[in-house]
Design a protein around this motif. Structure first.
Motif, mmCIF file in Angstrom:
data_model
loop_
_atom_site.group_PDB
_atom_site.id
_atom_site.type_symbol
_atom_site.label_atom_id
_atom_site.label_comp_id
_atom_site.label_asym_id
_atom_site.label_seq_id
_atom_site.Cartn_x
_atom_site.Cartn_y
_atom_site.Cartn_z
ATOM 1 N N ASP A 33 0.734 -0.914 -0.022
ATOM 2 C CA ASP A 33 -0.074 0.116 0.038
ATOM 3 C C ASP A 33 0.913 1.262 0.093
ATOM 4 N N LEU A 34 1.938 1.211 0.733
ATOM 5 C CA LEU A 34 2.814 2.448 0.758
ATOM 6 C C LEU A 34 3.566 2.721 -0.461
ATOM 7 N N SER A 35 3.737 1.524 -1.225
ATOM 8 C CA SER A 35 4.616 1.686 -2.388
ATOM 9 C C SER A 35 3.628 2.142 -3.520
ATOM 10 N N GLN A 36 2.207 1.577 -3.437
ATOM 11 C CA GLN A 36 1.331 2.235 -4.581
ATOM 12 C C GLN A 36 1.304 3.746 -4.180
ATOM 13 N N LEU A 37 1.152 4.331 -2.863
ATOM 14 C CA LEU A 37 0.805 5.718 -2.567
ATOM 15 C C LEU A 37 2.001 6.408 -2.881
ATOM 16 N N ASP A 38 3.100 5.937 -2.638
ATOM 17 C CA ASP A 38 4.481 6.597 -3.115
ATOM 18 C C ASP A 38 4.286 6.763 -4.581
ATOM 19 N N THR A 39 4.301 5.736 -5.371
ATOM 20 C CA THR A 39 4.190 5.706 -6.862
ATOM 21 C C THR A 39 3.182 6.613 -7.313
ATOM 22 N N TYR A 40 2.091 6.913 -6.745
ATOM 23 C CA TYR A 40 1.041 7.971 -7.034
ATOM 24 C C TYR A 40 1.611 9.167 -6.803
ATOM 25 N N TYR A 41 2.017 9.419 -5.616
ATOM 26 C CA TYR A 41 2.760 10.979 -5.577
ATOM 27 C C TYR A 41 3.778 11.244 -6.438
ATOM 28 N N LYS A 42 4.568 10.381 -6.597
ATOM 29 C CA LYS A 42 5.544 10.466 -7.558
ATOM 30 C C LYS A 42 5.293 10.855 -8.948
ATOM 31 N N SER A 43 4.216 10.154 -9.356
ATOM 32 C CA SER A 43 3.721 10.372 -10.824
ATOM 33 C C SER A 43 3.043 11.782 -10.594
ATOM 34 N N LEU A 46 1.546 18.836 -2.057
ATOM 35 C CA LEU A 46 1.207 17.558 -2.078
ATOM 36 C C LEU A 46 2.273 16.785 -1.415
ATOM 37 N N ILE A 47 3.408 17.091 -1.381
ATOM 38 C CA ILE A 47 4.560 16.286 -0.377
ATOM 39 C C ILE A 47 4.043 16.476 1.059
ATOM 40 N N GLN A 48 3.389 17.245 1.487
ATOM 41 C CA GLN A 48 2.960 17.366 2.877
ATOM 42 C C GLN A 48 1.515 16.229 3.110
ATOM 43 N N GLU A 49 0.883 16.539 2.115
ATOM 44 C CA GLU A 49 -0.333 15.731 1.982
ATOM 45 C C GLU A 49 0.110 14.222 1.938
ATOM 46 N N HIS A 50 1.120 13.819 1.050
ATOM 47 C CA HIS A 50 1.616 12.627 1.013
ATOM 48 C C HIS A 50 2.220 12.048 2.421
ATOM 49 N N LYS A 51 2.973 13.008 3.092
ATOM 50 C CA LYS A 51 3.449 12.552 4.448
ATOM 51 C C LYS A 51 2.429 12.441 5.198
ATOM 52 N N HIS A 53 -0.870 8.390 8.474
ATOM 53 C CA HIS A 53 -2.023 7.662 8.518
ATOM 54 C C HIS A 53 -2.049 6.166 8.088
ATOM 55 N N LEU A 54 -1.601 5.935 7.024
ATOM 56 C CA LEU A 54 -1.695 4.384 6.706
ATOM 57 C C LEU A 54 -0.969 3.741 7.744
ATOM 58 N N VAL A 55 0.354 4.000 8.102
ATOM 59 C CA VAL A 55 1.072 3.142 8.962
ATOM 60 C C VAL A 55 0.408 3.194 10.301
ATOM 61 N N THR A 56 -0.320 4.286 10.829
ATOM 62 C CA THR A 56 -0.821 4.118 11.872
ATOM 63 C C THR A 56 -2.072 3.227 11.960
ATOM 64 N N LYS A 57 -2.804 3.001 11.000
ATOM 65 C CA LYS A 57 -4.064 2.283 10.696
ATOM 66 C C LYS A 57 -3.690 0.839 10.491
#
Length: 184
Positions: free
Chosen positions: A123-133, A146-151, A156-160
């Protein structure tokens, strides 16, 4: 001690009991009994109920204790009636029970956590790929947003979804059980 026990009894989370058929002059073996909910939390939650009894006379832990006494009719008694022969305080019994529970949890299979870590990494990899794109398509100010939103979304994903075990004591009781005298 009595104020703590009275407060817990009023909330329905603590009981002091002995079997109905106990002789008034009989010796009671003091047990601290904890009923627990263990939650294996990831992006979903799996729950397991268990109980443990700790003998306050000799530190003997017994898992599944509630099931062993569930069929015995009980009556309410004052804590002093149960604790007079205790060599371990309730606080020390609680600490010992928690230690036994932690050791028990440490022996359980961890495949659920390993699978959760793999899902989280995906999930983190998909999220990273999306924001990089999408970053190159925006001006510098928007990129910073967008960088702040990504962080935030990553955190949130890690916490959840990061695997963890949570233990909730749902009920505690002092249980006085009569000494069994073995006959030949």
């Amino acid at each position: 001690m009595n104020k703590i026990v009275d407060s817990a009894m009023n909330r329905g989370q603590f009981a002091c009991v002995q079997p109905m058929q106990t002789s008034p002059s009989g010796v009671l073996v003091p047990w601290l009994v904890l009923n627990l909910l263990i939650q294996f939390v990831t992006d979903s939650v799996e729950e397991k109920w268990m109980s443990i009894g700790v003998c306050l006379a000799n530190r003997q832990p017994v898992f599944g204790f509630y099931d062993k006494i569930a069929g015995i009719a009980m009556k309410t008694v004052r804590p002093e009636a149960i604790l007079k022969d205790a060599s371990l305080s309730v606080a020390d019994g609680m600490a010992f029970a928690k230690s036994c529970i932690r050791q028990h949890i440490d022996t359980l299979p961890v495949d659920w956590a390993e699978e959760a870590v793999q899902r989280l990494e995906d999930d983190l990899s998909q999220l990273d790929t999306y924001y990089k794109s999408i970053l190159p398509d925006h001006d510098e100010a928007t990129q910073q947003e967008l960088i702040q939103e990504h962080k935030r979304k990553r955190a949130h994903l890690v916490t959840k979804s990061a695997p963890r075990t949570e233990v909730q004591i749902t009920q505690a009781a002092l249980v006085g059980l009569p000494v069994r005298i073995r006959t030949r």
